[in-house]
Each structure stands twice: as structure tokens, then as C-alpha cells.
Design a protein around this motif. Structure first.
Motif, mmCIF file in Angstrom:
data_model
loop_
_atom_site.group_PDB
_atom_site.id
_atom_site.type_symbol
_atom_site.label_atom_id
_atom_site.label_comp_id
_atom_site.label_asym_id
_atom_site.label_seq_id
_atom_site.Cartn_x
_atom_site.Cartn_y
_atom_site.Cartn_z
ATOM 1 N N LEU A 199 3.198 -5.075 -11.295
ATOM 2 C CA LEU A 199 2.659 -6.268 -10.634
ATOM 3 C C LEU A 199 3.314 -6.526 -9.281
ATOM 4 C CD1 LEU A 199 2.328 -8.787 -13.601
ATOM 5 C CD2 LEU A 199 0.710 -7.066 -12.814
ATOM 6 N N ASN A 218 -7.783 -0.228 -3.780
ATOM 7 C CA ASN A 218 -6.618 -0.852 -3.142
ATOM 8 C C ASN A 218 -5.767 0.149 -2.375
ATOM 9 O OD1 ASN A 218 -6.957 -3.584 -3.825
ATOM 10 N ND2 ASN A 218 -5.981 -3.315 -5.820
ATOM 11 N N GLU A 275 3.109 -4.933 -6.679
ATOM 12 C CA GLU A 275 2.214 -4.645 -5.570
ATOM 13 C C GLU A 275 1.459 -5.891 -5.123
ATOM 14 O OE1 GLU A 275 -0.327 -1.582 -6.991
ATOM 15 O OE2 GLU A 275 -1.583 -2.915 -8.205
ATOM 16 N N TYR A 276 1.293 -6.862 -6.028
ATOM 17 C CA TYR A 276 0.615 -8.101 -5.648
ATOM 18 C C TYR A 276 1.520 -9.022 -4.834
ATOM 19 C CZ TYR A 276 -3.052 -6.712 -8.872
ATOM 20 O OH TYR A 276 -4.065 -6.024 -9.492
ATOM 21 N N TYR A 319 -4.704 -11.594 -2.577
ATOM 22 C CA TYR A 319 -5.594 -12.066 -3.634
ATOM 23 C C TYR A 319 -5.817 -13.580 -3.546
ATOM 24 C CZ TYR A 319 -1.423 -13.702 -6.173
ATOM 25 O OH TYR A 319 -0.266 -14.353 -6.543
ATOM 26 N N TYR A 348 -7.113 -16.956 -9.030
ATOM 27 C CA TYR A 348 -6.140 -16.425 -9.995
ATOM 28 C C TYR A 348 -5.753 -17.507 -11.003
ATOM 29 C CZ TYR A 348 -1.568 -15.530 -11.993
ATOM 30 O OH TYR A 348 -0.523 -15.422 -12.877
ATOM 31 N N GLN A 402 -3.490 -5.980 -1.867
ATOM 32 C CA GLN A 402 -3.295 -6.699 -3.120
ATOM 33 C C GLN A 402 -2.699 -8.097 -2.914
ATOM 34 O OE1 GLN A 402 -2.612 -3.497 -2.434
ATOM 35 N NE2 GLN A 402 -2.135 -2.323 -4.274
ATOM 36 N N LYS A 403 -1.765 -8.228 -1.977
ATOM 37 C CA LYS A 403 -1.060 -9.506 -1.821
ATOM 38 C C LYS A 403 -1.934 -10.610 -1.235
ATOM 39 C CE LYS A 403 1.073 -8.686 2.731
ATOM 40 N NZ LYS A 403 2.372 -8.600 3.437
ATOM 41 N N LEU A 438 -5.333 -9.398 -11.558
ATOM 42 C CA LEU A 438 -3.935 -9.812 -11.717
ATOM 43 C C LEU A 438 -3.804 -10.812 -12.863
ATOM 44 C CD1 LEU A 438 -0.969 -10.064 -10.895
ATOM 45 C CD2 LEU A 438 -1.670 -11.713 -9.141
ATOM 46 N N ASP A 472 -10.534 -9.516 -2.582
ATOM 47 C CA ASP A 472 -9.527 -10.548 -2.856
ATOM 48 C C ASP A 472 -9.821 -11.257 -4.177
ATOM 49 O OD1 ASP A 472 -8.352 -9.893 -0.466
ATOM 50 O OD2 ASP A 472 -9.145 -11.603 0.647
ATOM 51 N N ASN A 502 -9.115 -8.748 -7.068
ATOM 52 C CA ASN A 502 -7.668 -8.603 -7.250
ATOM 53 C C ASN A 502 -7.077 -9.821 -7.955
ATOM 54 O OD1 ASN A 502 -6.677 -6.057 -6.356
ATOM 55 N ND2 ASN A 502 -7.051 -6.641 -4.230
#
Length: 291
Positions: free
Chosen positions: A12, A69, A14-15, A24, A29, A21-22, A201, A194, A197
Motif C-alpha cells: 500500500l 498504474n 505506493e498510494y 486517488y 476512498y 496512485q497517490k 485501495l 483516480d 485507485n
């Protein structure tokens, strides 16, 4: 995750640090994570049925979004020259937009549509991507529909795409057309990614947070996510975990783990193989053998 006894969540990261990914959708979420929490507590049978029926599609969804991604074009500067920008969209945006819609978005919004229908005692069959989008319009997930355009999806899938100096026109097989500027189709793709992702997540966090629920109900973690976690936890410069596949040996189930090894010492290979198998078993228990 602070409340979880399952510490296997290194993938995780990578988020937090990786692009795209970041980026998102944070609000989506939170809503999606809460949705799964509510279902597990109030309607667990819906979740159990969904995971058992959609396991293979969830596996594909996790694999597809991971691969999208990691495509190199996310680091490219969008060309300002018109012919080059058109080529950029044709090579990178259109096909991946369709992949995300068909393989990721649909699978992730399907449980929302099912929950919405069951809450009003409606049938849950014949829920394709269009019907799912229509179903969630009146839910708190209505923001998702802003990243989906049915004519654009159909034009890419089985219609035509026409480029002009100012617009791109997507036409479906019935003759319906939608024109959009190059910048806006790129923005539509970014919004879709986004949102996907964010939901992926949230689902990964649910699988970690409620790992016991999945184990107690015989629900397997999608192997593509298992691979990502094994890679994050078990890869070294000389030991690269590449894939995992379910197999059947007689009447026993087995998880095959494929590794690229650069070690020449038997003891090192034996230790890393044992460590990899232990990690796989702790994260996805229930197999008779890990090979």
C-alpha cells in the motif's frame, strides 16, 4: 489499519508516494471503505456471494489497475503539438480508458449497485456497466458517473474514433456521437483512474482489516493482490517474485509461486523459498501446499 492484526500491507506504500496512485480520490476512498464496513456488519451474505462469484474478475481488476498504474506515459509531459498530442491520446488514453471501465470500474461498482437494488427489493441480475452507472446515480457514489461516458466507451470498444484539429469524436455502432477536446478526454481518463485507485485501495484495506472475516467464510484474496504483497515483502535484488497460480494436485489445492532467482548458494535459495512460502501462507491460508 492501526486496528488490524494483519501487518501485510507493505504494497500500500505506493498510494503514498507513487504516481499516479497517490492522486486517488480521498473522498471516494472514505465512502467506499465505509460501504464495505457497513456491508460486512449488516449484510455479510451480499459480500460473501459477491466475492465468490466475482473472484476471477476481482483478480483481473487488481492486475489491470496495477499494470495501468505502472505504465510509463504517466511520467510524460503531454505534447503541445497537435499531431503529437493526438498520437499520445490514441496510443495511451483511449485503450486504457476502456480497460479501466470494463475490467476495473465495473467490478468495483457492481456491489454498490447490488446493495442499492437489494435495499429496495429489486432484482440484481442483468447489471452490466451501464445499468450499474444508472443505479448509483441516486446514491452517495454519484460522483463516480462523472468519469464515465457511455458513448465514448462504446466508440472505443466497437465504434469509431475520429480526430480533428480541435476535437475528438467518438461514435458508437448506433451512430450516436460525442465530441470532446483532447485535454478533456485526458482529464476524463485521469478522473477514472483516480476513482478506480481510490476504490481499489479501500478494498485492499478492507481485505487487510477484515482478514479473519475472509478466512472464516472461505473467501480467498485475489491472487494478483497476493502477488503485489509478496513482491513488496519478499523481493530482493536477487529474488524476484513474478507470479502466483492456483493449481490442483489430485484432490489437494496448491499455490504455485514463480520466482526469478539470481542466487547461486543452495542455503540462500532454500531460506528465501521458505520465507516466501511462509509469507504466502500467512496472507492467503487454506492451501494444502505452497510450491
Amino acid at each position: 489499519l492501526a486496528e488490524s492484526t494483519n501487518s501485510h500491507c507493505l504494497s500500500l506504500q505506493e498510494y503514498l508516494k507513487s504516481i499516479p496512485q497517490k492522486f486517488y480520490n480521498r473522498d471516494l476512498y472514505s465512502d467506499y471503505y465505509q460501504f464495505w464496513n457497513t456491508c460486512i456488519n449488516d449484510n455479510p451474505s451480499l459480500i460473501i456471494d459477491y466475492f465468490r462469484e466475482q473472484y476471477h474478475k476481482l483478480d483481473i481488476a487488481s492486475d489491470v489497475i496495477s499494470k495501468v498504474n505502472h505504465l510509463s506515459f504517466h511520467d510524460y509531459k503531454i505534447p503541445t503539438d497537435e499531431p503529437l498530442r493526438i498520437k499520445f491520446i490514441n496510443d495511451n488514453i483511449n485503450y486504457n480508458y476502456l480497460k479501466l471501465v470494463e475490467s476495473v470500474l465495473y467490478v468495483l461498482i457492481l456491489p454498490i449497485a447490488r446493495y442499492s437494488r437489494t435495499s429496495r427489493n429489486a432484482q440484481i441480475d442483468k447489471l452490466d456497466v451501464w445499468n450499474c452507472i444508472e443505479e448509483i446515480k441516486n446514491t452517495r457514489f454519484a460522483c463516480i458517473i462523472n468519469c464515465y461516458n457511455n458513448t465514448i466507451r462504446n466508440g472505443i470498444a466497437h465504434g469509431s474514433v475520429t480526430y480533428s484539429t480541435t476535437d475528438i469524436t467518438y461514435t458508437d455502432k448506433k451512430g450516436n456521437s460525442q465530441s470532446i477536446s483532447p485535454n478533456n478526454i485526458i482529464g476524463l481518463f485521469d478522473s477514472l483512474l483516480d476513482n478506480c485507485n481510490a476504490m481499489m485501495l479501500a478494498l485492499k484495506c478492507i481485505m487487510i482489516r477484515h482478514n479473519m472475516f475472509f478466512c472464516e467464510n472461505g473467501l480467498k484474496i485475489p491472487s494478483s493482490y497476493l502477488i503485489q504483497e509478496l513482491q513488496a515483502l519478499g523481493n530482493t535484488p536477487q529474488w524476484e517474485i513474478q507470479d502466483c497460480l492456483n493449481s490442483q494436485i489430485g484432490d489437494k489445492n496448491q499455490l504455485n509461486i514463480y520466482v526469478k532467482n539470481k542466487h547461486y548458494h543452495y542455503e540462500s535459495v532454500a531460506w528465501l523459498a521458505l520465507r516466501t512460502a511462509v509469507l504466502a501462507e500467512s496472507f492467503s491460508p487454506g492451501y494444502f501446499r505452497y510450491f
